[in-house]
Write an enzyme that holds these catalytic residues in place. Structure first.
Site, PDB file in Angstrom:
ATOM      1  N   CYS B  12       0.857  -1.178   0.000  1.00 22.40           N
ATOM      2  CA  CYS B  12       0.000   0.000   0.000  1.00 22.40           C
ATOM      3  C   CYS B  12       0.901   1.240   0.000  1.00 22.40           C
ATOM      4  O   CYS B  12       1.901   1.233   0.704  1.00 22.40           O
ATOM      5  CB  CYS B  12      -0.876   0.044   1.254  1.00 22.40           C
ATOM      6  N   PRO B  13       0.554   2.313  -0.668  1.00 20.57           N
ATOM      7  CA  PRO B  13      -0.647   2.459  -1.499  1.00 20.57           C
ATOM      8  C   PRO B  13      -0.409   2.128  -2.979  1.00 20.57           C
ATOM      9  O   PRO B  13      -1.253   2.427  -3.794  1.00 20.57           O
ATOM     10  CB  PRO B  13      -0.969   3.936  -1.325  1.00 20.57           C
TER      11      PRO B  13
END
Lengths: 289, 79
Positions: B12-13
């Site tokens: 992430c992200p």
């Protein structure tokens, strides 16, 4: 100048007789770069070139001499800073970043901090110190339960399927940190509210919004304190709006002033009156909690 | 045409960013299958795609991680 007057103005006596600590209020721990530059300048000019960050998110400049108090206060005013309260007063409202920044935040902590500060700071005639802490969610990073008055952002989830939105993915049950959600035989979530910590994780993760917020607002704790005999705040009310939170804050302080003896913290007042009668003193009916 | 994106091992992200880029390549109403890791990825990516307006049709636990089926939604043609 008397010691009491000094403390009221945010100057605290040091071990070293000729020096004072200048306590500067930083509401909710947010300072602009301009304010930080001014604080650095003041620490160099009137202190020893360093600051101490206080537990209530403020900045303290140690080793300030009494003859520099007025100039220091005036200089700080130029950038919108003021001295922090000491003694039997409403202390600086502490708050986490809340929904403005934190992915977990449910409540706008900064806004509530500003409103509460504007409404209750400076109230005179308190029996003892009075601390307010605000956390944006049940992670409780700013420890609202340790304050005389604590606010925590909470959400009550509801499984509310209108036309088969639920895809039975089970993410709600997987993500719930307290195990309050199980899936029924047809793959739909069942929420056990006695286990629900109101952190809204299920609402936020649900890919189809079949679980939504039924209620959202501030959970209130009263009578928390630390010191020699730490006590956690007692649950007082739930799902309040900002405006209701402000009213509660004012009424709790009114009751504290009315019922508290000198040097008594709110917890001691509640223990001698009893929580239920204290609720009545504040004007909270059973139904509103 | 079946679109597939394996985002296992992508943190992430970046996994969300890659999903978004992939969705830009496909037509409204088409479906994309995404494979995601357990943990942060499954907690964040479906929600972010939902918030972008896409429809999550299915989330299934696989041998390693999760399989997601997403329908590309947008303002065009009422999709």
């Amino acid at each position: 100048m008397e010691e009491k007057t000094l403390k009221e103005g945010g100057f605290i006596k040091q071990r070293q007789a000729e020096f004072f600590v200048a306590r500067i209020k930083v509401l909710a721990g947010d300072a602009t770069s301009e304010q930080l530059r001014k604080l650095a300048e003041m620490a160099e000019k009137y202190g020893e070139g360093w600051v101490h960050l206080s537990v209530r998110q403020g900045v303290e400049i140690p080793f300030v001499k009494i003859e520099n108090f007025d100039t220091l206060v005036k200089e700080l005013e130029k950038v919108g800073l003021s001295m922090g309260p000491c003694g039997p007063r409403v202390r600086v409202v502490v708050a986490c970043p809340g929904s403005s920044i934190c992915p977990y935040g449910l409540g706008n902590t900064k806004e509530l901090a500003r409103k509460i500060d504007a409404r209750i700071t400076g109230i005179k005639g308190l029996p003892h110190k009075f601390k307010v802490g605000i956390a944006g969610c049940p992670n409780a990073c700013t420890k609202p339960q340790e304050n005389d008055l604590g606010f925590m952002g909470v959400v009550r989830p509801i499984f509310d399927e209108v036309e088969g939105e639920c895809i039975s993915c089970g993410l709600c049950a997987e993500t719930c940190p307290t195990g309050a959600i199980t899936l029924s035989e047809n793959g739909r979530p069942v929420i056990d509210y006695s286990k629900c910590s109101s952190d809204g994780r299920c609402v936020s993760i649900c890919p189809t919004r079949a679980i939504r917020e039924e209620r959202k607002g501030w959970r209130v704790f009263v009578g928390g304190k630390f010191g020699r005999y730490p006590q956690l705040g007692l649950f007082f009310a739930d799902y309040l709006t900002d405006e209701e939170a402000l009213i509660i804050a004012e009424k709790v302080i009114e009751a504290y002033k009315r019922l508290g003896k000198k040097k008594e913290r709110l917890r001691e007042v509640i223990e001698s009156t009893g929580l239920e009668s204290f609720k009545r003193e504040v004007g909270l009916s059973e139904a509103s909690s | 045409m079946k679109h597939l994106l394996d985002l296992r091992g992508v943190i992430c992200p970046m996994n969300f960013v890659k999903a978004k880029l992939k969705l830009e390549e496909i037509q409204y109403g088409e479906e994309l299958e995404i494979w995601l890791d357990d943990g942060e990825a499954i907690k964040n990516v479906p929600r972010s795609l939902r918030d972008e307006g896409h429809e999550i049709l299915k989330v299934e636990r696989g041998v390693s991680g999760f399989k997601l089926i997403i329908k590309k939604r947008g303002e065009i043609n009422g999709y």
